[in-house]
Design a protein around this motif. Structure first.
Motif, PDB file in Angstrom:
ATOM      1  N   SER A   8     -53.222 -23.926 -21.617  1.00 32.47           N
ATOM      2  CA  SER A   8     -54.261 -23.695 -20.645  1.00 32.47           C
ATOM      3  C   SER A   8     -53.540 -23.035 -19.425  1.00 32.47           C
ATOM      4  CB  SER A   8     -55.107 -24.916 -20.201  1.00 32.47           C
ATOM      5  OG  SER A   8     -55.792 -25.224 -21.215  1.00 32.47           O
ATOM      6  N   LEU A   9     -52.474 -23.607 -18.790  1.00 35.21           N
ATOM      7  CA  LEU A   9     -51.676 -23.124 -17.877  1.00 35.21           C
ATOM      8  C   LEU A   9     -51.281 -21.674 -18.044  1.00 35.21           C
ATOM      9  CD1 LEU A   9     -49.979 -26.076 -16.175  1.00 35.21           C
ATOM     10  CD2 LEU A   9     -51.863 -24.701 -15.090  1.00 35.21           C
ATOM     11  N   ALA A  10     -50.789 -21.655 -19.385  1.00 36.49           N
ATOM     12  CA  ALA A  10     -50.107 -20.239 -19.597  1.00 36.49           C
ATOM     13  C   ALA A  10     -50.970 -19.185 -19.802  1.00 36.49           C
ATOM     14  CB  ALA A  10     -49.414 -20.590 -21.036  1.00 36.49           C
ATOM     15  N   TYR A  11     -52.326 -19.509 -20.435  1.00 36.27           N
ATOM     16  CA  TYR A  11     -53.261 -18.481 -20.359  1.00 36.27           C
ATOM     17  C   TYR A  11     -54.002 -18.207 -19.112  1.00 36.27           C
ATOM     18  CZ  TYR A  11     -57.737 -16.458 -21.851  1.00 36.27           C
ATOM     19  OH  TYR A  11     -58.623 -15.449 -22.064  1.00 36.27           O
ATOM     20  N   LEU A  12     -53.877 -19.162 -18.071  1.00 37.37           N
ATOM     21  CA  LEU A  12     -54.421 -18.962 -16.783  1.00 37.37           C
ATOM     22  C   LEU A  12     -53.676 -17.928 -16.029  1.00 37.37           C
ATOM     23  CD1 LEU A  12     -56.444 -19.460 -14.602  1.00 37.37           C
ATOM     24  CD2 LEU A  12     -54.937 -21.327 -13.774  1.00 37.37           C
ATOM     25  N   ILE A  13     -52.235 -18.219 -16.164  1.00 35.95           N
ATOM     26  CA  ILE A  13     -51.195 -17.148 -15.677  1.00 35.95           C
ATOM     27  C   ILE A  13     -51.217 -15.989 -16.154  1.00 35.95           C
ATOM     28  CG2 ILE A  13     -48.802 -16.993 -15.613  1.00 35.95           C
ATOM     29  CD1 ILE A  13     -48.323 -20.019 -15.395  1.00 35.95           C
ATOM     30  N   TYR A  14     -51.274 -15.839 -17.623  1.00 40.16           N
ATOM     31  CA  TYR A  14     -51.626 -14.611 -18.126  1.00 40.16           C
ATOM     32  C   TYR A  14     -52.791 -13.781 -17.671  1.00 40.16           C
ATOM     33  CZ  TYR A  14     -53.266 -11.381 -21.922  1.00 40.16           C
ATOM     34  OH  TYR A  14     -53.609 -10.430 -22.532  1.00 40.16           O
ATOM     35  N   LEU A  15     -53.905 -14.518 -17.581  1.00 38.21           N
ATOM     36  CA  LEU A  15     -55.037 -14.068 -16.920  1.00 38.21           C
ATOM     37  C   LEU A  15     -54.896 -13.307 -15.360  1.00 38.21           C
ATOM     38  CD1 LEU A  15     -58.158 -16.294 -18.023  1.00 38.21           C
ATOM     39  CD2 LEU A  15     -57.677 -13.971 -18.925  1.00 38.21           C
ATOM     40  N   ILE A  16     -54.373 -14.314 -14.640  1.00 40.42           N
ATOM     41  CA  ILE A  16     -53.988 -13.958 -13.306  1.00 40.42           C
ATOM     42  C   ILE A  16     -53.095 -12.706 -13.200  1.00 40.42           C
ATOM     43  CG2 ILE A  16     -52.578 -14.711 -11.112  1.00 40.42           C
ATOM     44  CD1 ILE A  16     -53.641 -17.392 -11.900  1.00 40.42           C
ATOM     45  N   ILE A  17     -51.965 -12.503 -14.004  1.00 39.02           N
ATOM     46  CA  ILE A  17     -51.274 -11.510 -14.010  1.00 39.02           C
ATOM     47  C   ILE A  17     -51.793 -10.098 -14.653  1.00 39.02           C
ATOM     48  CG2 ILE A  17     -48.923 -10.383 -15.112  1.00 39.02           C
ATOM     49  CD1 ILE A  17     -47.937 -13.282 -15.276  1.00 39.02           C
ATOM     50  N   THR A  18     -52.629 -10.361 -15.624  1.00 34.54           N
ATOM     51  CA  THR A  18     -53.521  -9.132 -16.208  1.00 34.54           C
ATOM     52  C   THR A  18     -54.404  -8.668 -15.061  1.00 34.54           C
ATOM     53  OG1 THR A  18     -53.365 -10.143 -18.436  1.00 34.54           O
ATOM     54  CG2 THR A  18     -54.895  -8.398 -17.987  1.00 34.54           C
TER      55      THR A  18
END
Length: 358
Positions: A8-18
């Protein structure tokens, strides 16, 4: 459970960066305002100005309702033409963001309108946002040495008085009056830290220059430091905040110090003050009149007369024009002069210039 949280954290970071990448790309495509860079300045014989020969896009509002392309010339000022050393121009116009005029095309500015309508009169303009009355003294000294103009016009606005005081506000790269009313130099070593990074980001430029995000206030709340915080109005030194009464008294002393310096340079008969109006009170007869500014305007005029310095008050000019045409002198989201105001000011300035130089 740990794997789920990690994913979940990895996905959240991915979304923020994207999202950050998409925003950055989007605002690089859009006409996001991109002010040119100021030159670092550590020599007291130089003056604060932009880096020369830069071309950029400047825009207004969150929806980019006005977009202009601007260029700095060989001397690092917004202009349609280069300046020639020792060229003895007829008129040198000095001021802050009003003369910088980043919101309009260079050919529509006060000086270039005069230049266009009177081709035999050579006009140079020297405008940098945020510089006050104390800095104008050093700008005059610089221009006198570099160009030896026939006449000066100094555009004066509402924040030129108190922002001349070191105890009230310090802008990097400029001069201010200390407690003894000596001029003190504040070097500008270039954009550093967070500002240096933020200026490279189109999204951050949009927030600051188009959406008017107050970055100084945010840094203060986050307890982050930056040299640019010294330019925050009511800058606190070790002695604490100035009271309004002290600001009134010291602002008038700054005005007197300005004219004393002009007199010492033997330029009183070569200077015209062109004073901005209390514009907000013009649009609405019930509008709030700015007590401080009008008191300083009155004192500025009286002191100019005392020293024999030519003075133009744009207040009655703007009032008469608005009564007839109901046209604003500024932009919906920006308080600087628009093309109409520059045109009116050009008529008053050329009339006064021809009168004192006949």
């Amino acid at each position: 459970m740990i794997k789920i949280i990690t994913k979940s954290l990895a996905y959240l970071i991915y979304l923020i960066i994207t999202i950050a990448i998409l925003l950055e790309l989007g605002f690089r495509i859009l006409p996001t305002s991109s002010p040119v860079d100021l030159q670092p300045i550590s020599e007291e014989t130089d003056i604060l100005r932009f880096k020369p020969n830069q071309k950029t896009t400047l825009s207004l509002g969150k929806n980019f309702y006005k977009v202009v392309t601007k260029s700095t010339n060989n001397y690092g000022f917004y202009s349609s033409y280069n300046y020639v050393t020792n060229s003895k121009p007829d008129l040198a116009i000095i001021g802050d963001s009003l003369i910088e005029a980043a919101q309009i095309k260079s050919e529509d500015t006060l000086g270039e309108v005069i230049q266009s309508e009177y081709p035999d009169i050579k006009v140079y303009q020297f405008g940098v946002a945020g510089v006050p009355l104390s800095q104008y003294i050093k700008m005059i000294e610089f221009v006198e040495k570099e160009f030896s103009p026939k006449h000066y016009a100094i555009a004066v606005v509402g924040n030129d008085f108190d922002e001349s005081l070191c105890g009230y506000r310090i802008k990097e790269g400029t001069w201010c009056f200390n407690d003894s009313f000596d001029l003190i130099f504040n070097p500008f070593l270039g954009y550093q830290g967070l500002r240096s990074i933020a200026r490279k980001s189109a999204f951050m430029r949009y927030l600051v220059f188009n959406a008017n995000f107050n970055w100084r206030q945010t840094l203060v709340k986050l307890r982050l430091d930056d040299p640019g915080l010294k330019a925050k109005v009511q800058y606190m030194d070790k002695d604490g905040k100035l009271t309004q009464k002290e600001i009134d008294i010291l602002s008038k002393r700054a005005i007197e110090a300005f004219f004393i310096k002009i007199n010492e340079m033997k330029l009183t008969d070569k200077v015209t003050i062109i004073q901005d109006a209390d514009r907000n009170s013009i649009y609405d007869r019930w509008g709030v009149t700015k007590r401080y500014y009008n008191e300083m305007r009155s004192f500025m005029k009286k002191t100019a007369i005392t020293y024999g310095v030519s003075y133009i008050d744009m207040d009655p000019v703007f009032r008469d024009d608005y009564a007839t045409y109901k046209k604003s002198f500024q932009f919906p989201t920006d308080g600087h002069w628009n093309e109409h105001a520059h045109k009116l000011a050009s008529k008053e300035l050329i009339k006064e210039f021809l009168r004192v130089n006949k």
